[in-house]
Design an enzyme around this catalytic site. Structure first.
Site, PDB file in Angstrom:
ATOM      1  N   LEU A   9      31.062  -8.783 -36.026  1.00 36.93           N
ATOM      2  CA  LEU A   9      30.625  -8.352 -34.698  1.00 36.93           C
ATOM      3  C   LEU A   9      31.594  -8.823 -33.618  1.00 36.93           C
ATOM      4  O   LEU A   9      31.920  -8.074 -32.695  1.00 36.93           O
ATOM      5  CB  LEU A   9      29.211  -8.863 -34.407  1.00 36.93           C
ATOM      6  CG  LEU A   9      28.098  -8.242 -35.234  1.00 36.93           C
ATOM      7  CD1 LEU A   9      26.776  -8.965 -34.981  1.00 36.93           C
ATOM      8  CD2 LEU A   9      27.965  -6.755 -34.957  1.00 36.93           C
ATOM      9  N   TYR A  10      32.053 -10.063 -33.737  1.00 36.68           N
ATOM     10  CA  TYR A  10      33.000 -10.599 -32.755  1.00 36.68           C
ATOM     11  C   TYR A  10      34.305  -9.796 -32.803  1.00 36.68           C
ATOM     12  O   TYR A  10      34.818  -9.364 -31.762  1.00 36.68           O
ATOM     13  CB  TYR A  10      33.273 -12.077 -33.028  1.00 36.68           C
ATOM     14  CG  TYR A  10      34.269 -12.670 -32.071  1.00 36.68           C
ATOM     15  CD1 TYR A  10      33.877 -13.056 -30.797  1.00 36.68           C
ATOM     16  CD2 TYR A  10      35.606 -12.811 -32.425  1.00 36.68           C
ATOM     17  CE1 TYR A  10      34.786 -13.587 -29.898  1.00 36.68           C
ATOM     18  CE2 TYR A  10      36.526 -13.337 -31.528  1.00 36.68           C
ATOM     19  CZ  TYR A  10      36.107 -13.727 -30.280  1.00 36.68           C
ATOM     20  OH  TYR A  10      37.020 -14.239 -29.388  1.00 36.68           O
ATOM     21  N   SER A  11      34.825  -9.563 -33.991  1.00 32.94           N
ATOM     22  CA  SER A  11      36.078  -8.821 -34.131  1.00 32.94           C
ATOM     23  C   SER A  11      35.936  -7.400 -33.594  1.00 32.94           C
ATOM     24  O   SER A  11      36.840  -6.887 -32.927  1.00 32.94           O
ATOM     25  CB  SER A  11      36.499  -8.759 -35.604  1.00 32.94           C
ATOM     26  OG  SER A  11      36.721 -10.051 -36.104  1.00 32.94           O
TER      27      SER A  11
END
Length: 131
Positions: A9-11
């Protein structure tokens, strides 16, 4: 939350930032838009994470000594605000333009994300026309 899911999700959110910035630079040449990253910074957010091992607890005490301070992390943002000859739509880190991999420079995906975002905002009653 699963660690792999959180990392994915962060990427994905960082990639979306790059897509959006590139498309904004194309659609609005009258403004300067840049994506940037501060590097790994100690912001204190980790204070809310409970280490579940002795090793993680030890790492949590050492990291603030070896990673960037928030002030050091802010240098690229400051640089992008004051340097006049930077490329709109560029990606910056450590006060210099960085090359992006092929996935991040796909113009079709950039346009699709923009159009999807505009559609979503319109559905929620927000105006998406620029003046």
């Amino acid at each position: 939350m699963d660690k792999d899911l959180a990392k994915n999700l962060y990427s994905t959110s960082k990639l979306a930032q790059v897509y959006y910035t590139s498309e904004l630079a194309k659609r609005r040449p009258d403004i300067t838009a840049m994506a940037m990253h501060p590097g790994l910074c100690y912001t204190g957010l980790a204070r809310y994470v409970k280490p579940n091992s002795i090793l993680l607890g030890w790492i949590g005490k050492i990291l603030p000594l070896i990673i960037r301070t928030p002030e050091e992390g802010a240098q690229t943002a400051v640089y992008c605000c004051v340097e006049e000859e930077l490329e709109s739509g560029g990606y910056y880190g450590d006060c210099e333009k960085e090359e992006l991999n092929k996935v991040a420079t796909d113009p079709e995906t950039q346009a699709k994300l923009w159009d999807f975002s505009e559609n979503l905002l319109s559905q929620k009653g927000f105006s998406t026309t620029s003046n």
